[in-house]
Design an enzyme around this catalytic site. Structure first.
Site, PDB file in Angstrom:
ATOM      1  N   GLY A  49       7.773  -6.883  -3.044  1.00 37.73           N
ATOM      2  CA  GLY A  49       8.682  -7.944  -3.463  1.00 37.73           C
ATOM      3  C   GLY A  49       9.114  -7.751  -4.897  1.00 37.73           C
ATOM      4  O   GLY A  49       8.273  -7.527  -5.769  1.00 37.73           O
ATOM      5  N   GLY A 124       3.532 -14.346   3.928  1.00 36.34           N
ATOM      6  CA  GLY A 124       3.698 -14.637   5.338  1.00 36.34           C
ATOM      7  C   GLY A 124       4.758 -15.700   5.577  1.00 36.34           C
ATOM      8  O   GLY A 124       5.496 -16.076   4.670  1.00 36.34           O
ATOM      9  N   TYR A 265       6.692   0.873   7.727  1.00 38.79           N
ATOM     10  CA  TYR A 265       7.596   0.775   6.580  1.00 38.79           C
ATOM     11  C   TYR A 265       6.988   0.113   5.344  1.00 38.79           C
ATOM     12  O   TYR A 265       7.119   0.621   4.244  1.00 38.79           O
ATOM     13  CB  TYR A 265       8.844  -0.002   6.999  1.00 38.79           C
ATOM     14  CG  TYR A 265       9.817  -0.291   5.877  1.00 38.79           C
ATOM     15  CD1 TYR A 265      10.732   0.667   5.452  1.00 38.79           C
ATOM     16  CD2 TYR A 265       9.823  -1.521   5.233  1.00 38.79           C
ATOM     17  CE1 TYR A 265      11.619   0.406   4.421  1.00 38.79           C
ATOM     18  CE2 TYR A 265      10.716  -1.792   4.197  1.00 38.79           C
ATOM     19  CZ  TYR A 265      11.613  -0.826   3.795  1.00 38.79           C
ATOM     20  OH  TYR A 265      12.481  -1.085   2.777  1.00 38.79           O
TER      21      TYR A 265
END
Length: 496
Positions: A49, A124, A265
């Site tokens: 992120g 999440g 990924y």
């Protein structure tokens, strides 16, 4: 679905190709200069992120915090450690999968309850977020953010839970979906993982203290020893007595649902996720891909960085030479992960440069980890052809992504997915390749340890838990204030 015209299909797929990451969490207990350790841990998790970062540190009495929009190196600058004294703390790097990209939504979140301060950080997606939010708003609760993560703070302050011996566990039981939480109190740390085990969470030891991280690569970064994964449905408490393990959820009837995209990924190649080396899984995927979709070619070229290991495995299994036909721009900064269609489009051409001398006149096998929306792969194929490649054969190291993900990957709408309603031949013509070959579900399962414990929902449309109450990324924006005042402060102190 009928085949659309080429022009219309290319416009439809113009929102970017890569799946977008979710978030990363990190926590320490009993570690000297916790702020520096958290900084290094978050730096190792930056790939998860890049919209915002934050940390909360406790000196045993007071919770100090620093957070903001941007990269870890941009948020924590200068003498930031002077403002964050203590040996206990949690940190977070954010990509928005629920809630808009703005500073009010940057974690960790802090709240004052009757028994003092709590801070939480979450990786999440809570699929019953609207249901829970409506309940608390009807009780008069005021929400400061538009993310699903804040709900957990309202649960902790709920009179129905307050004072209960199993307060945290009772709150966690109400949540549906994916979560890896780290929770800070002035004197201890908690860590929790959802009963389906969708999101990874690892426990390590550093000196006499302890560390919790979304990935093991961050443990290595700070010199911590990996102890074990936090188990699905487990709440771990770290305090002066060491590690205490508590259960809040049994193994679901549907079984575990570990996110297979962590191996395909998301995770860094030097991490161990769900008990398996990411590096080993990706190279094994490439070998299986070469067996399933052989092709006569001169070169195997990866799309960096996530396609490199699968391409290496493909090359080894096929005997076709591996070459770096694309060069990654490692100084692009946070345009690598952008939350909007416009920002993804504008940054797509900045990430990679081609080496014409490598691909000119060659038959190229182009290996990528996935094809999500279709735009980026089209551009890469066009780049190869302009550089003189004779043929471009695309090989994808996962099955066709035809269904939404509700658990933390930002492609929630089926209409955004290029493979939805299209055959492989149609995807091939749309992308402009000479051929396209996807890894089969069977091939993917064959390289995984305990394949029955993984979620393949984005490929098969079957999910580990109910998705009846799922929301899109901005659904909570509609329920909350339209123009939430930005109360963000770079530095802050929360008293117990």
């Amino acid at each position: 679905m009928s085949m659309l015209s080429s022009e219309n299909e290319r416009d439809e797929c113009a929102s970017g190709d890569d799946p977008r990451e979710h978030c990363g969490v990190f926590a320490v207990y009993g570690v000297e200069n916790a702020a520096t350790t958290i900084y290094n841990g978050l730096f190792a998790l930056q790939h998860r992120g890049q919209e915002g970062a934050g940390m909360v540190v406790s000196d045993g009495k007071v919770l100090h915090f620093c957070k903001g929009m941007g990269l870890v190196s941009e948020v924590f600058t200068g003498d930031f450690t002077d403002h964050l004294p203590g040996k206990i703390g949690i940190g977070h790097v954010r990509y928005s999968t629920t809630g808009a990209s703005r500073s009010a939504n940057v974690q960790p979140f802090l709240a004052e309850c009757r028994d003092g301060m709590w801070a939480i950080a979450h990786n999440g997606n809570i699929v019953n977020a609207i249901e829970l939010r409506d309940r608390y708003q009807k009780q008069g609760a005021i929400f400061q953010t538009t993310t699903d993560s804040e709900l957990f703070l309202h649960q902790l302050a709920d009179p129905a839970f307050f004072g209960a011996r199993d307060r945290i566990r009772k709150a966690l039981v109400e949540l549906r979906g994916s979560f890896a939480f780290v929770i800070a109190r002035p004197h201890c740390i908690y860590a929790a993982r959802d009963p389906w085990g969708i999101r990874p969470l690892s426990l390590g030891k550093l000196g006499k203290g302890y560390v919790v991280s979304s990935e093991t690569c961050a443990l290595k970064q700070i010199g911590a020893e990996f102890l074990r994964d936090v188990n699905p449905g487990e709440l771990v408490k770290l305090d002066e007595n060491g590690v205490k393990s508590l259960r809040f959820g049994d193994v679901p009837v549907s079984g575990y649902g570990q996110c297979v995209f962590e191996h395909i990924y998301f995770a860094r190649p030097d991490s161990h996720v769900f008990g398996q080396s990411v590096y080993a899984v990706r190279t094994a995927i490439g070998k299986r891909l070469a067996q399933e979709h052989p092709v006569a070619a001169d070169l195997v070229v990866p799309i960096p960085d996530s396609g490199v290991l699968a391409a290496l495995g493909f090359s080894r299994a096929s005997g076709i030479p591996f070459e770096m036909g694309f060069i990654r721009n490692h100084y692009i900064g946070r345009t690598f992960i952008m939350p909007t269609q416009r920002s993804r489009k504008s940054s797509a051409d900045l990430k990679l440069a081609i080496v014409p001398e490598v691909v000119s006149g060659k038959r190229v096998v182009l290996v990528d980890d996935s094809i999500i929306r279709g735009t980026t792969i089209q551009k890469r194929i066009d780049m190869l052809r302009r550089a003189g490649a004779k043929e471009v054969h695309v090989r994808v190291s996962c099955p066709p992504t035809r269904h939404p993900c509700y658990f933390g990957i930002d492609f929630p709408e089926a209409g955004e997915l290029v493979a939805t309603g299209r055959s492989v031949d149609q995807v091939c013509r749309l992308c402009g390749a000479d051929s396209v070959g996807y890894l089969s579900i069977e091939g993917l399962r064959s390289v995984l340890k305990s394949p029955e414990h993984f979620c393949y929902g984005c490929f098969e449309g079957r999910y580990p838990c109910s998705t009846d109450h799922v929301v899109n990324k901005h659904a909570l924006e509609q329920n909350g204030p339209e123009n939430l005042e930005d109360r963000h402060h770079r530095y802050g102190v929360m008293m117990q």
